[in-house]
Write a protein that holds these residues in place. Structure first.
Motif, PDB file in Angstrom:
ATOM      1  N   THR A 160     -51.644 -88.941  39.503  1.00  0.00           N
ATOM      2  CA  THR A 160     -52.259 -88.172  40.582  1.00  0.00           C
ATOM      3  C   THR A 160     -51.303 -88.026  41.755  1.00  0.00           C
ATOM      4  O   THR A 160     -51.100 -86.929  42.289  1.00  0.00           O
ATOM      5  CB  THR A 160     -53.558 -88.862  41.068  1.00  0.00           C
ATOM      6  OG1 THR A 160     -54.449 -89.012  39.967  1.00  0.00           O
ATOM      7  CG2 THR A 160     -54.225 -88.064  42.174  1.00  0.00           C
ATOM      8  N   VAL A 203     -56.255 -83.134  41.225  1.00  0.00           N
ATOM      9  CA  VAL A 203     -57.660 -83.560  41.202  1.00  0.00           C
ATOM     10  C   VAL A 203     -58.119 -83.932  39.795  1.00  0.00           C
ATOM     11  O   VAL A 203     -58.989 -84.791  39.642  1.00  0.00           O
ATOM     12  CB  VAL A 203     -58.599 -82.491  41.815  1.00  0.00           C
ATOM     13  CG1 VAL A 203     -58.303 -82.295  43.294  1.00  0.00           C
ATOM     14  CG2 VAL A 203     -58.525 -81.190  41.066  1.00  0.00           C
ATOM     15  N   LYS A 230     -49.596 -84.534  43.041  1.00  0.00           N
ATOM     16  CA  LYS A 230     -49.912 -84.006  44.371  1.00  0.00           C
ATOM     17  C   LYS A 230     -48.679 -83.915  45.263  1.00  0.00           C
ATOM     18  O   LYS A 230     -48.470 -82.925  45.949  1.00  0.00           O
ATOM     19  CB  LYS A 230     -50.973 -84.858  45.070  1.00  0.00           C
ATOM     20  CG  LYS A 230     -51.301 -84.292  46.454  1.00  0.00           C
ATOM     21  CD  LYS A 230     -52.437 -84.983  47.128  1.00  0.00           C
ATOM     22  CE  LYS A 230     -52.710 -84.295  48.474  1.00  0.00           C
ATOM     23  NZ  LYS A 230     -53.818 -84.905  49.170  1.00  0.00           N
ATOM     24  N   ASP A 235     -48.755 -77.925  38.348  1.00  0.00           N
ATOM     25  CA  ASP A 235     -49.184 -77.330  39.615  1.00  0.00           C
ATOM     26  C   ASP A 235     -49.848 -78.402  40.465  1.00  0.00           C
ATOM     27  O   ASP A 235     -50.728 -79.126  39.986  1.00  0.00           O
ATOM     28  CB  ASP A 235     -50.177 -76.188  39.378  1.00  0.00           C
ATOM     29  CG  ASP A 235     -49.526 -74.956  38.778  1.00  0.00           C
ATOM     30  OD1 ASP A 235     -48.324 -74.744  39.025  1.00  0.00           O
ATOM     31  OD2 ASP A 235     -50.232 -74.220  38.064  1.00  0.00           O
ATOM     32  N   ARG A 236     -49.431 -78.487  41.712  1.00  0.00           N
ATOM     33  CA  ARG A 236     -49.897 -79.559  42.594  1.00  0.00           C
ATOM     34  C   ARG A 236     -51.417 -79.612  42.747  1.00  0.00           C
ATOM     35  O   ARG A 236     -51.989 -80.684  42.906  1.00  0.00           O
ATOM     36  CB  ARG A 236     -49.239 -79.444  43.957  1.00  0.00           C
ATOM     37  CG  ARG A 236     -47.780 -79.811  43.918  1.00  0.00           C
ATOM     38  CD  ARG A 236     -47.124 -79.613  45.275  1.00  0.00           C
ATOM     39  NE  ARG A 236     -45.693 -79.778  45.156  1.00  0.00           N
ATOM     40  CZ  ARG A 236     -44.978 -80.606  45.894  1.00  0.00           C
ATOM     41  NH1 ARG A 236     -45.552 -81.333  46.816  1.00  0.00           N
ATOM     42  NH2 ARG A 236     -43.684 -80.694  45.727  1.00  0.00           N
ATOM     43  N   GLU A 237     -52.060 -78.462  42.707  1.00  0.00           N
ATOM     44  CA  GLU A 237     -53.516 -78.469  42.890  1.00  0.00           C
ATOM     45  C   GLU A 237     -54.254 -79.129  41.723  1.00  0.00           C
ATOM     46  O   GLU A 237     -55.427 -79.472  41.839  1.00  0.00           O
ATOM     47  CB  GLU A 237     -54.060 -77.058  43.153  1.00  0.00           C
ATOM     48  CG  GLU A 237     -53.910 -76.092  42.010  1.00  0.00           C
ATOM     49  CD  GLU A 237     -52.620 -75.272  42.061  1.00  0.00           C
ATOM     50  OE1 GLU A 237     -52.496 -74.351  41.253  1.00  0.00           O
ATOM     51  OE2 GLU A 237     -51.736 -75.566  42.893  1.00  0.00           O
ATOM     52  N   HIS A 238     -53.559 -79.369  40.616  1.00  0.00           N
ATOM     53  CA  HIS A 238     -54.181 -80.025  39.464  1.00  0.00           C
ATOM     54  C   HIS A 238     -54.259 -81.538  39.620  1.00  0.00           C
ATOM     55  O   HIS A 238     -54.771 -82.223  38.735  1.00  0.00           O
ATOM     56  CB  HIS A 238     -53.436 -79.669  38.185  1.00  0.00           C
ATOM     57  CG  HIS A 238     -53.618 -78.243  37.782  1.00  0.00           C
ATOM     58  ND1 HIS A 238     -53.123 -77.736  36.610  1.00  0.00           N
ATOM     59  CD2 HIS A 238     -54.239 -77.207  38.404  1.00  0.00           C
ATOM     60  CE1 HIS A 238     -53.419 -76.452  36.524  1.00  0.00           C
ATOM     61  NE2 HIS A 238     -54.101 -76.117  37.608  1.00  0.00           N
TER      62      HIS A 238
END
Length: 136
Positions: free
Chosen positions: A56, A17, A60, A12-15
């Motif tokens: 990262t 971080v 993203k 999942d792209r929000e991961h």
């Protein structure tokens, strides 16, 4: 001629971080190791910083990362999936960093101050460039 086998994990792209946090920790550990003159630790943290910031960016911008033991495949994935300014030059830097991974991690030769400063400079440039791209 054999083709490269990709092991890719969808994330999942929000991961992104979480990977960014790891990259930042390796970056800071690299700087601390340099102050302590722990040259092998500088080298290994520089490599892991570069790997984590590459993950990262892939997470993203593409929702994936390489799960291969061959970290050079991440370079190929970035080349294929990221359309960013200066990407070719930055991927050459990443290749140079990754080429030293086995040397610093597994070889019996220890890193000198010059070796450590060289890889640290390369890793820092790659990390700071990636961090800027992640903010856009």
């Amino acid at each position: 001629m054999t083709s490269k086998k990709y092991k890719i994990v969808q994330v999942d792209r929000e991961h992104f971080v979480n990977y960014q946090r790891k990259a930042e920790e390796f970056y800071k550990a690299m700087l601390y190791a340099e102050k302590a003159e722990y040259w092998n630790a500088v080298g290994l943290n520089a490599v892991h910083c570069a790997i984590s910031i590459a993950d990262t960016m892939l997470v993203k911008f593409s929702g994936m990362r390489s799960a291969s033991d061959d970290h050079m495949l991440a370079v190929d994935l970035m080349k294929q999936n990221l359309n960013l300014p200066d990407i070719r030059d930055k991927l050459n830097t990443l290749r140079r960093i990754l080429a030293k991974k086995s040397l610093v991690e597994y070889d019996s030769i220890t890193f000198s101050k010059n070796d450590a400063m060289d890889i640290m400079k390369q890793s820092e440039r790659f990390y700071l460039w990636a961090r800027e791209e992640l903010l856009k």
